[in-house]
Enzyme design. Structure first.
Site: not given
Ligand code: ZN
Length: 452
Positions: A409, A247
């Site tokens: 990132c 998640c």
């Protein structure tokens, strides 16, 4: 000659170790059998009790006036009734993971009158938990999740006994902890813990209510119950690590975890009370986008299953992180794909490069780029980097061999993969990534930059 003697001594010792392990397993099995016999004998002596119930515990045979008032709406259900309530009161459930699944599951089990709940979680409450982990609150930020959940559950039902295990579940402590509970809920979100729980529950003969949720989908089933299969019967080998998303990386909607977590509580109650048709040998698949629930039959027990067959190859817990090639936590695990001269600290980037001409490519997915970005960054998701579809877009800039390319990132893992690819395409350019990504930017350069 000396080497060969040493070799034979090692072989002898190895054999002795394996014989001792086998003897230990036989004793463990004897212990489980005896515990089962004691439970069965108690159930015969006291038909009002359920066989489920930890050995040696005081057994409740009556409901108090408070119980009757508190649980009245479920007591009047004919299929549940006083017998069901007493079984629940005498039962114990271990909840592994007090996150999006564990919170609603624990909430419904405590509220329904489960006698004892064990809560296990190694992690602490963070702000990114609140949207789905509904037992935790702002004032318990930083507290252990197990302890935070305990406080919330006791406010809900002070009669529920709560035991906190604020630690990581691993092979050395799993049998000791799980042995003390009747039913186990897998509310974790990683593959090594799923195998660990499965193997321990098979060995200890505990039903395992397994839930999962990711993005807009959820799944639910009950392993190690009746003649149903175990997790290893369905998945004899772990998936490749790159195929697994949690998640933290893939995202999830709180109402999805809430739906599956509440249903895990329901299946645990059914197992304890002996109510209805338990979801063993079947898999419930919930598609939150279309609001469709599907129930599919899953395979029977695998006759040669390594853990639940009559001749199991695995009779003691193993190293599950090694077996799966993955970590059992969702903490940042930095990749090390590049050498130090192919990388740049966020401080060096700020001091030496940020003000000069360069190409800063943020390789996160567009939805994440929309959350927050450095002003000079352009978004080229990793998938586009890998299939070279960005080349045309930057063709003109990339003609300048002196232009530095910096890839960025969220945590500094995907950017390393991107560097490896871009460097191969443009060997004449300086191609580096930012160590630690945007998390490092927030921690070391700009504390006002949002973190997620
Ligand atoms: Zn199996």
């Amino acid at each position: 000659m000396i080497e060969s003697e040493a070799e034979s001594e090692r072989t002898k010792l190895k054999r002795e170790i394996s014989e001792l392990r086998a003897a230990l397993n036989r004793k463990e099995q004897c212990l489980r059998d005896l515990e089962t016999l004691i439970s069965a004998a108690r159930a015969e002596d006291h038909p009002e009790e359920n066989a489920i119930g930890a050995p040696g515990r005081a057994v409740h045979t009556k409901l108090t006036n408070d119980d009757i008032a508190r649980y009245s709406r479920q007591l009047i259900l004919p299929e549940f009734g006083v017998k069901g309530q007493l079984k629940l009161k005498n039962s114990s459930v271990l909840i592994v993971g007090l996150g999006g699944l564990g919170c609603p599951a624990a909430q419904y089990l405590a509220a329904a009158g489960c006698g004892r709940l064990g809560l296990i979680d190694y992690d602490e409450v963070e702000r990114s938990n609140f949207h789905r982990q509904i037992l935790h609150s702002e004032d318990r930020y930083g507290l252990s999740k197990a302890e935070s959940a305990r406080i919330a559950l006791l406010e809900l039902n002070p009669h529920c006994e709560i035991r906190c295990h604020s630690r990581l579940l691993y092979s050395q402590n799993a049998m000791h902890i799980i042995r003390n509970y009747d039913v186990v809920l897998d509310c974790s979100d990683n593959v090594p813990t799923r195998y660990l729980l499965n193997d321990a529950c098979v060995m200890l003969r505990k039903p395992l209510v397994s839930g999962s949720a990711l993005k807009m989908d959820g799944q639910l089933t009950v392993y190690s119950y009746g003649n149903g299969p175990c997790y290893r019967c369905i998945y004899p080998v772990p998936p490749p690590p790159e195929a697994v998303t949690n998640c933290g990386d893939g995202g999830v909607l709180g109402a999805i975890t809430g739906t599956i977590g509440a249903m895990q509580a329901l299946e645990a109650i059914k197992v304890i009370v002996g109510l209805g048709d338990v979801l063993a040998g079947r898999l419930l698949i919930f598609d939150g986008i279309t609001t469709v629930f599907r129930n599919i039959r899953i395979r029977n027990k695998r006759p040669n299953c390594h853990v639940c067959s009559t001749q199991p190859l695995i009779s003691e817990l193993i190293d599950y992180e090694m077996f799966c090639g993955m970590h059992a936590t969702d903490k940042d695990h930095p990749l090390q794909l590049l050498t130090s001269d192919e990388r740049l600290t966020v401080e060096d980037y700020r001091d030496e490069l940020q003000a000069k001409p360069h190409l800063l490519i943020d390789v996160r997915p567009p939805a994440e780029f929309e959350i927050c970005k450095l002003p000079e960054a352009v978004n080229v998701p990793l998938a586009e980097i890998l299939d070279d579809s960005y080349l045309e877009r930057f063709a003109k800039q990339l003609e300048d061999k002196d232009l530095s390319i910096v890839l960025l990132c969220r945590r500094g893992n995907d950017s390393q993969i991107a560097v490896q690819h871009v460097r191969n395409r443009f060997p004449m350019h300086s191609v580096r990534d930012l160590i630690g990504g945007l998390h490092a930017w927030t921690n070391n350069v700009d504390s006002n930059f949002p973190i997620y």
